[in-house]
Design a protein around this motif. Structure first.
Motif, PDB file in Angstrom:
ATOM      1  N   ASP A 156      -2.869  -3.588   0.913  1.00  0.00           N
ATOM      2  CA  ASP A 156      -3.547  -2.317   0.667  1.00  0.00           C
ATOM      3  C   ASP A 156      -4.920  -2.336   1.344  1.00  0.00           C
ATOM      4  OD1 ASP A 156      -4.727  -0.007  -0.290  1.00  0.00           O
ATOM      5  OD2 ASP A 156      -4.412  -0.478  -2.399  1.00  0.00           O
ATOM      6  N   ARG A 212      -4.383   4.546  -5.279  1.00  0.00           N
ATOM      7  CA  ARG A 212      -3.221   4.373  -6.167  1.00  0.00           C
ATOM      8  C   ARG A 212      -3.675   4.389  -7.622  1.00  0.00           C
ATOM      9  NH1 ARG A 212       1.936   0.552  -6.264  1.00  0.00           N
ATOM     10  NH2 ARG A 212       2.746   1.346  -8.218  1.00  0.00           N
ATOM     11  N   GLU A 267      -7.210  -0.344   1.069  1.00  0.00           N
ATOM     12  CA  GLU A 267      -8.244   0.096   0.143  1.00  0.00           C
ATOM     13  C   GLU A 267      -8.590  -0.991  -0.882  1.00  0.00           C
ATOM     14  OE1 GLU A 267      -7.003   3.721  -1.641  1.00  0.00           O
ATOM     15  OE2 GLU A 267      -6.923   4.792   0.256  1.00  0.00           O
ATOM     16  N   SER A 285      -9.276   2.204  -5.367  1.00  0.00           N
ATOM     17  CA  SER A 285      -7.974   2.439  -4.756  1.00  0.00           C
ATOM     18  C   SER A 285      -7.414   3.807  -5.118  1.00  0.00           C
ATOM     19  CB  SER A 285      -6.989   1.363  -5.235  1.00  0.00           C
ATOM     20  OG  SER A 285      -5.694   1.662  -4.791  1.00  0.00           O
ATOM     21  N   GLU A 319       1.449  -5.999  -2.977  1.00  0.00           N
ATOM     22  CA  GLU A 319       0.864  -4.666  -2.767  1.00  0.00           C
ATOM     23  C   GLU A 319      -0.630  -4.741  -2.482  1.00  0.00           C
ATOM     24  OE1 GLU A 319       1.752  -1.852  -5.841  1.00  0.00           O
ATOM     25  OE2 GLU A 319       3.890  -2.277  -5.741  1.00  0.00           O
TER      26      GLU A 319
END
Length: 87
Positions: free
Chosen positions: A23, A83, A25, A81, A19
């Protein structure tokens, strides 16, 4: 730790690596051995505290905790991030 928790930690480590590697970010994560060791250690600690039912639960707990030593923090104090911000 049980063999099942150990498997969750290793699978969680692979999930996080995958992940974070894609990503956009998270350009701060490049998967160096030092970063991998930090993630591994943090997942072990979380697994011991939470006794998760799956590696996905463990990964979500890592994001939710927001306490990783790997995470860069903007001057506002918010994690970079989205997330992490959503968790």
């Amino acid at each position: 730790m049980t063999p099942q928790l150990a498997a969750f930690v290793l699978e969680g480590l692979l999930l996080l690596h995958e992940e974070l590697s894609v990503d956009l970010e998270a350009p701060w994560y490049v998967g160096t051995p030092d970063q991998t060791q930090v993630l591994h250690n943090e997942l072990w600690l979380l697994a011991g505290e939470l006794t998760p039912r799956s590696s996905a639960v463990l990964v979500e707990a890592w994001y939710s905790s927001g306490r990783s030593t790997l995470l860069p923090v903007e001057c506002t104090g918010e994690l970079v991030s989205s997330r992490h911000q959503a968790a």
